[in-house]
Enzyme design. Structure first.
Site, PDB file in Angstrom:
ATOM      1  N   LYS A 276       0.803  -1.231   0.000  1.00 10.15           N
ATOM      2  CA  LYS A 276       0.000   0.000   0.000  1.00 10.15           C
ATOM      3  C   LYS A 276       0.833   1.277   0.000  1.00 10.15           C
ATOM      4  O   LYS A 276       0.279   2.378  -0.109  1.00 10.15           O
ATOM      5  CB  LYS A 276      -0.957   0.010   1.204  1.00 10.15           C
ATOM      6  CG  LYS A 276      -1.959  -1.136   1.194  1.00 10.15           C
ATOM      7  CD  LYS A 276      -2.952  -0.976   0.044  1.00 10.15           C
ATOM      8  CE  LYS A 276      -4.002  -2.082   0.063  1.00 10.15           C
ATOM      9  NZ  LYS A 276      -4.918  -1.997  -1.069  1.00 10.15           N
ATOM     10  N   LEU A 374     -10.441   0.379  -4.799  1.00 13.43           N
ATOM     11  CA  LEU A 374     -11.799   0.919  -4.831  1.00 13.43           C
ATOM     12  C   LEU A 374     -11.954   2.177  -3.999  1.00 13.43           C
ATOM     13  O   LEU A 374     -12.891   2.947  -4.198  1.00 13.43           O
ATOM     14  CB  LEU A 374     -12.790  -0.157  -4.369  1.00 13.43           C
ATOM     15  CG  LEU A 374     -12.791  -1.415  -5.249  1.00 13.43           C
ATOM     16  CD1 LEU A 374     -13.727  -2.469  -4.687  1.00 13.43           C
ATOM     17  CD2 LEU A 374     -13.186  -1.079  -6.690  1.00 13.43           C
ATOM     18  N   ALA A 376     -10.243   4.833  -4.135  1.00 17.92           N
ATOM     19  CA  ALA A 376     -10.152   5.991  -5.046  1.00 17.92           C
ATOM     20  C   ALA A 376     -11.510   6.266  -5.685  1.00 17.92           C
ATOM     21  O   ALA A 376     -11.966   7.410  -5.762  1.00 17.92           O
ATOM     22  CB  ALA A 376      -9.103   5.717  -6.112  1.00 17.92           C
ATOM     23  N   ASP A 496      -5.171 -29.874 -48.433  1.00 15.54           N
ATOM     24  CA  ASP A 496      -3.975 -29.066 -48.168  1.00 15.54           C
ATOM     25  C   ASP A 496      -2.887 -30.037 -47.688  1.00 15.54           C
ATOM     26  O   ASP A 496      -3.184 -31.147 -47.241  1.00 15.54           O
ATOM     27  CB  ASP A 496      -4.333 -28.017 -47.094  1.00 15.54           C
ATOM     28  CG  ASP A 496      -3.119 -27.371 -46.515  1.00 15.54           C
ATOM     29  OD1 ASP A 496      -2.289 -26.898 -47.300  1.00 15.54           O
ATOM     30  OD2 ASP A 496      -2.989 -27.330 -45.269  1.00 15.54           O
ATOM     31  N   ASP A 676      -5.666 -26.431 -42.919  1.00 14.14           N
ATOM     32  CA  ASP A 676      -5.440 -25.910 -41.565  1.00 14.14           C
ATOM     33  C   ASP A 676      -5.106 -24.430 -41.555  1.00 14.14           C
ATOM     34  O   ASP A 676      -5.153 -23.786 -40.517  1.00 14.14           O
ATOM     35  CB  ASP A 676      -4.265 -26.643 -40.911  1.00 14.14           C
ATOM     36  CG  ASP A 676      -2.943 -26.209 -41.519  1.00 14.14           C
ATOM     37  OD1 ASP A 676      -2.815 -26.294 -42.761  1.00 14.14           O
ATOM     38  OD2 ASP A 676      -2.067 -25.739 -40.780  1.00 14.14           O
TER      39      ASP A 676
HETATM   40  C1  GDG Z   1      -8.604  -6.564  -3.652  1.00 15.77           C
HETATM   41  C2  GDG Z   1      -7.438  -5.969  -4.422  1.00 15.77           C
HETATM   42  C3  GDG Z   1      -9.030  -4.550  -5.686  1.00 15.77           C
HETATM   43  C4  GDG Z   1     -11.516   0.083   3.944  1.00 15.77           C
HETATM   44  N1  GDG Z   1     -11.434   0.558   5.178  1.00 15.77           N
HETATM   45  C5  GDG Z   1     -12.670   0.566   5.671  1.00 15.77           C
HETATM   46  C6  GDG Z   1     -13.536   0.091   4.708  1.00 15.77           C
HETATM   47  N2  GDG Z   1     -12.786  -0.210   3.636  1.00 15.77           N
HETATM   48  C7  GDG Z   1     -13.337  -0.696   2.373  1.00 15.77           C
HETATM   49  C8  GDG Z   1     -13.233   0.384   1.317  1.00 15.77           C
HETATM   50  C9  GDG Z   1     -13.206  -0.439   0.029  1.00 15.77           C
HETATM   51  C10 GDG Z   1     -12.521  -1.732   0.466  1.00 15.77           C
HETATM   52  O1  GDG Z   1     -12.561  -1.775   1.890  1.00 15.77           O
HETATM   53  C11 GDG Z   1     -11.055  -1.775   0.052  1.00 15.77           C
HETATM   54  O2  GDG Z   1     -10.964  -1.690  -1.321  1.00 15.77           O
HETATM   55  P1  GDG Z   1      -9.823  -2.407  -2.165  1.00 15.77           P
HETATM   56  O3  GDG Z   1      -9.990  -1.997  -3.572  1.00 15.77           O
HETATM   57  O4  GDG Z   1      -8.504  -2.151  -1.551  1.00 15.77           O
HETATM   58  O5  GDG Z   1     -10.267  -3.938  -2.040  1.00 15.77           O
HETATM   59  P2  GDG Z   1      -9.683  -5.299  -1.390  1.00 15.77           P
HETATM   60  O6  GDG Z   1     -10.808  -6.242  -1.336  1.00 15.77           O
HETATM   61  O7  GDG Z   1      -9.006  -5.037  -0.132  1.00 15.77           O
HETATM   62  O8  GDG Z   1      -8.609  -5.801  -2.428  1.00 15.77           O
HETATM   63  C12 GDG Z   1      -7.756  -4.558  -4.881  1.00 15.77           C
HETATM   64  C13 GDG Z   1     -10.153  -5.259  -4.961  1.00 15.77           C
HETATM   65  O9  GDG Z   1      -9.767  -6.556  -4.500  1.00 15.77           O
HETATM   66  C14 GDG Z   1     -11.370  -5.410  -5.861  1.00 15.77           C
HETATM   67  O10 GDG Z   1     -11.096  -6.243  -6.922  1.00 15.77           O
HETATM   68  O11 GDG Z   1      -9.410  -3.218  -5.918  1.00 15.77           O
HETATM   69  O12 GDG Z   1      -6.696  -4.054  -5.658  1.00 15.77           O
HETATM   70  O13 GDG Z   1      -6.275  -5.977  -3.603  1.00 15.77           O
HETATM   71  O14 GDG Z   1     -14.505  -0.727  -0.386  1.00 15.77           O
HETATM   72  O15 GDG Z   1     -14.319   1.245   1.433  1.00 15.77           O
HETATM   73  N3  GDG Z   1     -14.874  -0.006   4.914  1.00 15.77           N
HETATM   74  C15 GDG Z   1     -15.360   0.384   6.099  1.00 15.77           C
HETATM   75  N4  GDG Z   1     -14.557   0.840   7.086  1.00 15.77           N
HETATM   76  C16 GDG Z   1     -13.227   0.972   6.925  1.00 15.77           C
HETATM   77  O16 GDG Z   1     -12.529   1.389   7.818  1.00 15.77           O
HETATM   78  N5  GDG Z   1     -16.669   0.296   6.332  1.00 15.77           N
END
Ligand code: GDG
Length: 720
Positions: A276, A374, A376, A496, A676
């Site tokens: 990260k 996600l 972002a 062929d 082929d």
């Molecule tokens: C894999 C891949 C890919 C985080 N802190 C809190 C919280 N979150 C939620 C966020 C977001 C999710 O967790 C993290 O998103 P990521 O994209 O990092 O997803 P991961 O499942 O960890 O990772 C990654 C993803 O799969 C999807 O394919 O993007 O690259 O590593 O939704 O909001 N949610 C809450 N409290 C928190 O403190 N409620």
């Protein structure tokens, strides 16, 4: 027809209180996406329930409790979680796929457990899967499962989605089990990644590790076509976009704003992980405060780190370093009324997280590697029409979509510092303009779209593969062809040579007909009702040398010449021109491409690249076609792409025109063509619909049937 999701974890928490099991659903993005998919009688989920039990009665109770939710548990032991999940998945695949090669911890028992657990998932799944069902496997813990399922059940379609990066071949090759992993994945009909880069890396690994050829987004493997595609995962846009409309979230946001004080806030949210870039981010922020004293007291970093694996040494070390660095920055720069970094080593409830996104002036999303990220997208969605700046790592999959973010290299702390300055100085209208554009992107590519795009494509591939499988000559169609053949009085058989009657060899001179083939051709030609033609790209000398005495008709150089009644006749009046520019281009490409060679025929020049590195051959092929355009236009020549060849030839004939000419030589009531190569498509295309057209080694849109090369001689024998 049912849709089955198979993932390491079920989307719920099972816990036991007072002798009773409590099931708490966790509505992750995936679950939301799936809820939008229609057209399935049932949607079911198979995965680990997150609870250990070695008591069969208990397991049965949990199983029954989950069934009402359409969840099917795969029970795993603590040892299995340690070796398959913490071990192979998280200490081997995770660091490898995130380019932390030196962090890999390898133990043979990890791999054994990974194989065993994938098999366990397969065993559980086959108990409930039925032909016609669709299976969608999630992520890197289950990479062997596609092939295991394919072996066990027929008639299901299998999709796989890889949520983390797929590394370049140079890194992937490090994995001792690289071939097994790839073969496991290739059991799927559709393999999805977040970005085109990961997709490209996967296709390249399949070529370099297994020698498998691809045609754009398709890989041919074991008589099947596997599609590889990019499906950037999205979020539940409306949920995030509308979050701040909720009164509770508004209240929280106001409260937080007051608590943090009246200065700008930069927010970061990640799980504790070395991928990260948390330490780099802290260094960048610290450098910003050091170099820009005027901003001290004007901006704070709110850093949310969600605890993860902190009993594992590497993670515990990372945590200590983060704690120390935050302590150092706060110790150095804090004042009585301002703190540089607010650090939370815990997660927040959804509403609080939304409130944090809402009040954050900037989001710092700076992973060193991330499949997508996600957070972002969520930040962008929550902002609505408020200003805000996203500082985004180019190493996150999401950077391919959010071009209006301030894109940085997360390894370069000076870039982080510069981006923070740019964010501080960016006028609000510019912030809003960028945000609006990103919102358009994020809202279009929602998690619902992601899931339905994947399932729709999997369905299409299923249909396509079904049609393709139907082209394979089976006992029934073979019987029909034989009957048709036996009934016929005048038969035209166009065959062929390379790749059809003999296997493709590394060097063309090695492809010499064996006795068995000669006997078959002789026997076919001996039947007065047959007109047997070998129609090849080879020249007349070669064909005459081997087949001149067999009483066959011959067509050389893709129909430029044909032999009838013992005499060679030229179809085209034009001879191949002598031209220095053309010769130089062809010679240069051979010189620059190790393993390639030039063949000069009477009506064409052919560049062969079968024995070259694929990447180099692809490059050279494009360069050659580009270089040939002008001289070929000047000399009225055509450029033809064959299988691993580029041929420059005189115009006016091909295997299709030769097939038409052959058809006109008599009144045939049985016409068959086998080939082929791409050049054989010309004859499949022109022959009448009732002709028996057979594509050898693969499948063609134009040919009615398909057949593996090793079956061709047996097939010809079975006709007689
Ligand atoms: C894999 C891949 C890919 C985080 N802190 C809190 C919280 N979150 C939620 C966020 C977001 C999710 O967790 C993290 O998103 P990521 O994209 O990092 O997803 P991961 O499942 O960890 O990772 C990654 C993803 O799969 C999807 O394919 O993007 O690259 O590593 O939704 O909001 N949610 C809450 N409290 C928190 O403190 N409620």
């Amino acid at each position: 027809m049912a849709l089955y999701i198979i993932s390491n974890r079920l989307p719920l928490k099972v816990s036991k209180t007072d002798n009773e099991y409590v099931y708490e659903r966790s509505e992750g993005g995936l679950a939301t996406g799936l809820s939008s998919i229609q057209n399935f009688a049932e949607k079911k989920w198979i995965g680990w329930p997150g609870i250990f039990s070695d008591n069969e009665e208990e397991k049965e109770e949990i199983r029954a409790g989950l069934l009402s939710e359409n969840f099917h548990p795969v029970f795993l032991s603590e040892d299995q979680i340690r070796d398959y999940y913490e071990g192979y998945s998280n200490s081997m695949i995770w660091p490898l796929c995130h380019y932390f090669y030196t962090y890999i911890q390898y133990e043979t028992k990890f791999w054994k457990s990974y194989q065993y657990v994938n098999q366990l998932f397969c065993d559980e799944a086959v108990k409930i899967l039925k032909p016609g069902d669709m299976v969608w496997i999630q992520d890197y813990q289950l990479m062997l499962l596609p092939a295991l399922l394919r072996e066990r059940i027929e008639g299901i379609s299998i999709g796989y989605f890889h949520h983390i990066p797929f590394p370049s071949y140079e890194l992937f090759r490090v994995l001792p089990e690289r071939a097994e992993i790839l073969k496991g994945l290739l059991g799927a009909d559709l393999i999805g990644f977040h970005t085109h880069d990961y997709m490209r890396h996967f296709i390249s690994a399949a070529y370099r590790v297994l020698g498998l050829d691809s045609d754009l987004d398709e890989i041919h493997y074991n008589d099947r076509v596997i599609h590889v595609d990019a499906f950037p995962m999205g979020i539940n846009y409306d949920l995030h976009h509308d979050a701040i409309l909720d009164k509770t979230v508004q209240k929280m946001a106001n409260q937080f704003r007051q608590n943090f004080g009246n200065h700008k806030l930069a927010l970061s949210v990640d799980r504790l992980d070395y991928s990260k870039g948390i330490l780099h981010r802290l260094k960048g922020f610290s450098l910003f405060l050091e170099r820009h004293p005027e901003y001290r007291g004007k901006v704070s970093l709110v850093m949310v780190v969600v605890p993860s694996r902190d009993k594992v040494d590497r993670y515990a070390d990372l945590k200590t370093k983060i704690d120390e660095m935050i302590g150092a920055v706060n110790g150095t720069y804090s004042s009585l009324d301002w703190r540089p970094i607010y650090y939370f080593y815990h997660g927040f409830p959804f509403e609080e997280l939304m409130a944090l996104y809402h009040i954050a002036n900037f989001a710092l999303v700076t992973p060193l590697r991330d499949g997508m990220n996600l957070v972002a997208k969520e930040y962008v969605a929550v902002k609505r029409d408020n200003p805000g700046v996203l500082i985004l790592s180019e190493m996150a999959g999401v950077a391919a979509e959010l071009k209006e973010a301030l894109i940085i290299n997360p390894n370069d702390v000076e870039e982080i510092e510069a981006a923070l300055l740019e964010a501080m100085l960016m006028p609000e209208p510019e912030q809003k303009k960028r945000m609006l554009k990103m919102q358009k992107t994020v809202s279009k590519q929602s998690v619902n779209k992601w899931a339905s795009d994947f399932v729709t494509e999997l369905n299409e591939i299923k249909m396509k593969n079904f049609l393709l499988q139907n082209k394979k000559i089976d006992i029934k169609s073979l019987k029909q062809i034989i009957e048709q053949y036996k009934r016929a009085k005048k038969r035209l058989l166009i065959l062929d040579y390379d790749g059809t009657l003999v296997p493709i060899m590394k060097l063309p001179e090695l492809a010499i007909p064996e006795d068995q083939l000669m006997q078959t051709l002789k026997a076919l030609a001996a039947d007065k009702r047959n007109s047997v033609v070998i129609s090849s790209g080879r020249d007349a000398d070669f064909l005459d040398k081997w087949f001149g005495e067999l009483g066959l008709n011959l067509a050389a150089e893709h129909g430029a010449f044909y032999k009838a009644h013992g005499k060679w006749i030229e179809n085209s009046a034009t001879t191949f021109p002598e031209d220095d520019e053309l010769s130089n281009i062809m010679q240069q490409i051979v010189d620059k491409t190790p393993g390639s060679r030039l063949e000069i025929k009477k009506t064409s020049m052919v560049w062969h690249y079968r024995n070259c590195d694929k990447w180099l051959a692809d490059l050279r092929e494009k360069q050659l076609i580009h270089a040939l355009m002008m001289p070929c236009a000047r000399l009225n020549l055509q450029i033809m792409r064959g299988t691993k060849v580029i041929e420059v030839k005189t115009v006016g004939f091909n295997k299709g025109t030769e097939a038409v000419r052959l058809m006109e030589t008599d009144d045939y009531d049985f016409v068959m063509a086998m080939g082929d190569d791409i050049t054989d498509e010309d004859m499949f295309h022109v022959l009448p619909a009732e002709a028996v057209t057979i594509k050898v080694g693969s499948i063609s849109d134009y040919a009615r049937f398909s057949m593996p090369q090793h079956d061709t001689i047996n097939f010809l024998n079975s006709l007689m």
